[in-house]
Design an enzyme around this catalytic site. Structure first.
Site, PDB file in Angstrom:
ATOM      1  NE  ARG A 330      -9.810  20.746  19.759  1.00  0.00           N
ATOM      2  CZ  ARG A 330      -8.736  21.452  20.066  1.00  0.00           C
ATOM      3  NH1 ARG A 330      -7.954  21.905  19.118  1.00  0.00           N
ATOM      4  NH2 ARG A 330      -8.417  21.698  21.318  1.00  0.00           N
ATOM      5  CG  LEU A 334     -13.781  14.424  19.566  1.00  0.00           C
ATOM      6  CD1 LEU A 334     -13.682  15.750  20.263  1.00  0.00           C
ATOM      7  CD2 LEU A 334     -14.733  13.509  20.309  1.00  0.00           C
ATOM      8  CB  VAL A 452     -14.444  15.324  25.356  1.00  0.00           C
ATOM      9  CG1 VAL A 452     -15.231  14.621  26.445  1.00  0.00           C
ATOM     10  CG2 VAL A 452     -14.762  14.709  24.001  1.00  0.00           C
ATOM     11  CD  GLU A 453      -9.866  15.307  21.856  1.00  0.00           C
ATOM     12  OE1 GLU A 453      -9.505  15.964  20.872  1.00  0.00           O
ATOM     13  OE2 GLU A 453      -9.732  14.081  21.929  1.00  0.00           O
ATOM     14  N   GLY A 454     -12.314  20.408  24.392  1.00  0.00           N
ATOM     15  CA  GLY A 454     -12.735  21.785  24.126  1.00  0.00           C
ATOM     16  C   GLY A 454     -14.218  21.811  23.861  1.00  0.00           C
TER      17      GLY A 454
END
Length: 754
Positions: A330, A334, A452-454
């Site tokens: 993360r 991103l 995405v990714e939380g």
């Protein structure tokens, strides 16, 4: 006065009598804490213990050590990494046509081959397995540069180098698993995906209902102990083309074949996609982007226990694996996409705002445009500073879950702001799609990064302060762990020691907060000099306010604070803006305090201070107990905090400096790819020629006004020729002006179609 001293002495005596303190202070407080502080579930405790803290704990403590912060080396790339960027990456960028990729919904075969053959899927794999062993800094930089040209390709490269089989194998795989798969992943022979998200499990990854049952199967005449898996996953990037599937599921052992409990917990396994019963597809269409994203399913698919990551010992350890690796990924992927988008917007919008004319002058001269343009430049500087610093934390072998959550949430949100401002300034140029529109593809990619990714709502409201409050606090996490155990004598002693340290910590910070409130942040000196000194003082003030307010919130609300998301998220915002401002100051120092960058630094810090103090005010204004809220507000800033954000003067001077200082503009947009013959290169050339001909253009426009030339029936070239005849322009100036105008008109043109 004597009475006050006597009371203080008596309090000290009472606290010094250990037996008295244990019975009448420590035990009651311990019981209150047990009721008030949040109970940590097993998964929450594993998540806390899987990550660690870094600079976030300093900011949360109210005592940030700025000297220690600046002693961390500036982020650097190795010679191998820089050579890769200068050669292989540049070659890849020249091969990419995002318009065609989006049309075909896939990368060209030549690009796929190039990515595999040149190690673009092997950044995190050690050299002994055939990988490139690049740093997180290099990984992030490469993905960011690709993202400025082709978001579809950036995501394709990003996934194998982020959370996935390679990352999990490196940290948790057995030696045999590493030897089997890492060389294949390095060469691209094995293309990975990782399947976590399911229909009912998105941000709440722990809610997956995919399962595996421990059982025995007879294979080729031998009994094999394994798992029978059933799953249905969605939103899995690279799933449609993957040859190796990483799968997260819940393992059960109803027959007790492993000799332990029946519910074993979340587990991760590696499965070749050609294995019997594995189904990949159909694919999704993520806002028309060309990267592969789709589904995978399986029903009662048998795998041997040796396919579980870590072997049999890895069963039930999947949650810890995922939390640990997610926090690292993360912090790289991103932020890199956000930085690539921000650099693209900064490079193109600064150029476009100068060459685009309305009402007879460059739109960059209008204050309304300058307000948006300054926000683009200032936030881009902040995004880049945070990208570099967060990647550096990962290179230092840190796994700071709170910091990576801050980077993921705020950088994707800031890049959304930057992109919206860029489109506002570009106007019609930004909304007409085609090869000449360099913003539209990244614009449609921003919601993907935010999801995405939380998802960002979860990240802000539950993760940043939810983990930060307990993980970054010097004492709370240890106290929670103690009170969840039995109240034996040893536990009471340990808790008493922590309680006394906690009380001392809070008391000192409260006194500091009151003094800083009276002096509006100037009451304590900082060991820095120059124009940024005042920023450090204000950040110290905000840090100590965060520390005291967090203690009050946890003491008053306890476990209820987790459910008061609007309150806790605002404290998380305070921590976030403290970290973002810290990154800006660190980058400025490590870049050698570049004079041309100070205006961007000034804008960014002013912005983060305003947002940080406003978030603190919102927390106080909405605190559940109004009497306590008023006391906190007066204690934090008796005479107001005075943080109003960037002034008009800062905005104006930042825009003028960025448009006039070539090196400053280059530094704040260096990740943007400028391809020869492409739309951005045409815009860049028009920008350069426009600046070179400003003197001649000024003389030409004055001539037009003076003689009131009617130009409705004459071309620009004809008018310039007339000005040359009147000896207003030299022949060289006239020729340069016409050429610059042709370049300008070509750059602001948009695509048309039959």
């Amino acid at each position: 006065m004597g009475i006050i001293v006597l009371v203080i002495v008596l309090i000290c005596i009472v606290f010094s009598v250990q037996t008295f303190r244990y019975r009448f202070i420590t035990l009651p407080v311990m019981r209150y804490f047990k009721r008030a502080l949040p109970q940590l579930s097993q998964t929450e405790q594993e998540a806390m213990e899987a990550g660690d803290t870094w600079w976030d704990s300093q900011l949360f403590s109210g005592r940030p050590n700025w000297q220690k912060w600046h002693q961390i080396d500036a982020p650097k790339l190795t010679s191998d990494e820089q050579a890769f960027i200068d050669n292989e990456l540049e070659t890849l960028l020249s091969m990419l046509d995002e318009q065609q990729i989006r049309h075909d919904k896939d990368l060209p075969e030549a690009v796929w081959t190039f990515l595999k053959e040149h190690g673009f899927f092997a950044f995190i794999i050690p050299k002994k397995f055939g990988g490139r062993a690049f740093s997180a800094q290099a990984n992030s930089t490469i993905v960011a540069k690709i993202a400025s040209k082709s978001l579809s390709t950036a995501v394709t490269v990003m996934v194998p180098n982020s959370l996935g089989p390679a990352e999990l194998l490196l940290h948790y795989g057995t030696s045999e698993q590493q030897q089997q798969w890492l060389p294949k992943l390095a060469t691209g022979e094995a293309l990975p995906c990782f399947a976590l998200t399911a229909l009912e499990a998105g941000s709440d990854a722990g809610a997956i209902d995919d399962y595996g049952v421990v059982c025995q199967k007879t294979i080729k005449g031998e009994k094999v102990l394994g798992l029978e898996l059933t799953w249905s996953k969605r939103y899995i990037t690279l799933a449609p083309v993957a040859t190796l599937l990483g799968l997260a599921f819940k393992a059960y052992d109803p027959e007790g074949l492993l000799g332990g409990k029946h519910a074993l917990g979340i587990t991760c396994a590696l499965i070749p996609t050609n294995h019997k019963g594995v189904k990949v597809g159909p694919r999704h269409n993520p806002l028309d982007h060309g990267f592969m994203n789709g589904t995978t399913q399986g029903s009662k698919v048998f795998i041997p226990l040796g396919w579980v990551i870590g072997g049999q010992a890895g069963i039930g350890k999947g949650w810890r694996m995922l939390v640990s690796c997610l926090s690292a990924g993360r912090g790289i992927s991103l932020p890199a996409l956000s930085a690539g988008t921000a650099h693209l917007c900064t490079r193109t919008t600064t150029a476009y705002s100068l060459i685009r004319e309305q009402f007879g002058q460059s739109i960059a001269d209008f204050e309304g445009v300058q307000e948006s343009l300054a926000r683009i430049v200032g936030l881009t500087y902040s995004i880049e500073a945070c990208r570099q610093t967060t990647a550096q934390a990962i290179d230092m072998k840190k796994s700071p879950a709170v910091i990576t959550a801050i980077a993921k949430y705020h950088l994707t949100e800031m890049s959304r702001t930057v992109m919206n401002d860029a489109l506002d300034i570009h106007g019609g140029k930004g909304i007409q799609k085609g090869p000449n529109n360099y913003l539209a593809n990244n614009y449609t990619g921003i919601p993907i990064s935010i999801t995405v990714e939380g998802a960002n709502i979860l990240t802000r409201n539950l993760m940043i302060f939810g983990q930060g409050a307990t993980r970054c606090h010097p004492y709370i996490f240890q106290q929670i762990k103690l009170i969840q155990d039995s109240e034996g004598t040893e536990r009471v002693r340990e808790f008493d020691k922590l309680l006394m340290a906690h009380l001392q910590h809070t008391s000192i910070n409260t006194l500091k907060m009151l003094w800083l409130s009276l002096t509006r942040g100037h009451g304590l000196s900082v060991k820095t000099s120059g124009p940024t000194q005042v920023f450090y003082k204000k950040l110290n003030w905000l840090s100590v306010c965060l520390s005291v307010c967090s203690d009050i919130a946890m003491l008053k609300l306890g476990g209820e604070l987790k459910r008061k998301e609007m309150l806790s998220a605002r404290l998380g915002d305070v921590l976030s803006h403290l970290y973002l401002a810290s990154c800006v100051l660190k980058k400025y120092e490590h870049d050698g305090r570049q004079h041309g960058d100070f205006n961007a630094v000034n804008y960014a810090i002013s912005h983060h201070l305003k947002e940080g103090f406003n978030a603190l005010d919102c927390f106080i204004d909405n605190f559940t107990n109004r009497v306590v809220a008023q006391i906190i507000k007066r204690s934090c800033h008796l005479f107001g905090h005075g943080m109003k954000g960037p002034s008009n003067h800062i905005i104006s001077i930042l825009c003028k400096n960025t448009l006039s200082d070539k090196s400053a503009r280059e530094r704040v947009s260096h990740l943007c790819t400028v391809e020869a013959g492409g739309a951005i290169q045409e815009l860049e050339q028009a920008y350069i020629e426009y600046k070179l001909t400003q003197s001649a253009r000024s003389k030409f426009k004055q001539w037009q006004k003076r003689f009131k030339i009617l130009d409705f029936d004459k071309s620009f070239a004809e008018l310039v020729k007339m000005a040359q005849t009147d000896q207003v322009l030299t022949s060289e100036e006239a020729q340069s002006l016409v050429e610059a105008q042709d370049l300008r008109l070509k750059a602001i043109a948009v695509d048309v179609f039959d």
